[in-house]
Design a protein around this motif. Sequence first.
Motif, PDB file in Angstrom:
ATOM      1  N   SER A   8       4.157  39.913   7.707  1.00  0.00           N
ATOM      2  CA  SER A   8       3.002  39.738   8.586  1.00  0.00           C
ATOM      3  C   SER A   8       3.213  38.534   9.490  1.00  0.00           C
ATOM      4  O   SER A   8       4.025  37.650   9.199  1.00  0.00           O
ATOM      5  N   ILE A  10       0.849  35.928  12.367  1.00  0.00           N
ATOM      6  CA  ILE A  10      -0.382  35.577  13.065  1.00  0.00           C
ATOM      7  C   ILE A  10      -0.028  34.660  14.217  1.00  0.00           C
ATOM      8  O   ILE A  10       1.061  34.079  14.264  1.00  0.00           O
ATOM      9  N   VAL A  20      -4.360  38.150  14.165  1.00  0.00           N
ATOM     10  CA  VAL A  20      -3.304  38.822  13.412  1.00  0.00           C
ATOM     11  C   VAL A  20      -2.456  39.605  14.405  1.00  0.00           C
ATOM     12  O   VAL A  20      -2.979  40.405  15.183  1.00  0.00           O
ATOM     13  N   ILE A 162      -1.171  30.885   7.401  1.00  0.00           N
ATOM     14  CA  ILE A 162      -0.894  32.256   6.960  1.00  0.00           C
ATOM     15  C   ILE A 162      -0.810  32.335   5.443  1.00  0.00           C
ATOM     16  O   ILE A 162      -1.171  33.345   4.841  1.00  0.00           O
ATOM     17  N   VAL A 166      -4.108  34.487   4.801  1.00  0.00           N
ATOM     18  CA  VAL A 166      -3.606  35.859   4.798  1.00  0.00           C
ATOM     19  C   VAL A 166      -2.935  36.215   3.476  1.00  0.00           C
ATOM     20  O   VAL A 166      -3.362  37.129   2.773  1.00  0.00           O
ATOM     21  N   LEU A 194      -6.160  42.878   6.776  1.00  0.00           N
ATOM     22  CA  LEU A 194      -5.847  42.069   7.952  1.00  0.00           C
ATOM     23  C   LEU A 194      -6.780  42.373   9.122  1.00  0.00           C
ATOM     24  O   LEU A 194      -7.063  41.489   9.934  1.00  0.00           O
ATOM     25  N   ILE A 197      -9.742  40.194   8.460  1.00  0.00           N
ATOM     26  CA  ILE A 197      -9.449  38.796   8.793  1.00  0.00           C
ATOM     27  C   ILE A 197      -9.437  38.601  10.304  1.00  0.00           C
ATOM     28  O   ILE A 197     -10.012  37.643  10.834  1.00  0.00           O
ATOM     29  N   ASP A 198      -8.794  39.530  11.016  1.00  0.00           N
ATOM     30  CA  ASP A 198      -8.691  39.412  12.468  1.00  0.00           C
ATOM     31  C   ASP A 198     -10.061  39.489  13.129  1.00  0.00           C
ATOM     32  O   ASP A 198     -10.352  38.740  14.071  1.00  0.00           O
TER      33      ASP A 198
END
Length: 216
Positions: A8, A10, A20, A162, A166, A194, A197-198
Amino acid sequence: MRDAAVLSAIGIGPDERRRVLGVSVALSEAEVHWRGFLDDLVARGMRGVEFIVSDDHAGLRAARRAVLGAATWQRCQFHLAANAVHHAPNIAIRERIGAELRSIWNAPTLAKAQVALDELVAGYRDTAPSLATWLENAVPEGLAVFTLPEHHRRRLRTSNLIERAVQQELKRRTVKVRVFPNDQALLRLVSAVLVEIDETWASDNKAYIKWECRNG
């Protein structure tokens, strides 16, 4: 049943918000998988990457150089401190090396940080030569953040963003399932996490970094 790696990334955009950038499920964190992941981000429109913060994973390092070689790289200072402990030859040094490194990272300028590093290396040259060599070679990779305005350094000197926001959440959510039937099932779950979160970051009215801030 086999293990899988969740890759992943960010970023912080011109709007000063965290976002993200992407997620992928791969066989491992080998260079070929990281490179495919970064190539995909570029193919989907990622542009203008100037500064990258990560740990020193060999696969990611090689992929980053190949795909985003023009960007400045900052080695995560948190991971550097953890690595230093493993290179320390005795308990006494392990107990103090973290504070010694923080004195370098908290220096007001790159020049003063380099002086502090040189003094630290010299101090261990006779008593812990292997540690001294490691410090001399590795710690400068954690000083790239000094090229940034002072206001930005605290946010961008580690990959804690992160790690905490994350990866810890992904671990918390995936450990409940324990075994996924296939990669697609894992990808669906981590993608959903994600997205949450975004969306939270995108709706935050407070800037994560104010780009207009400069020293002085």
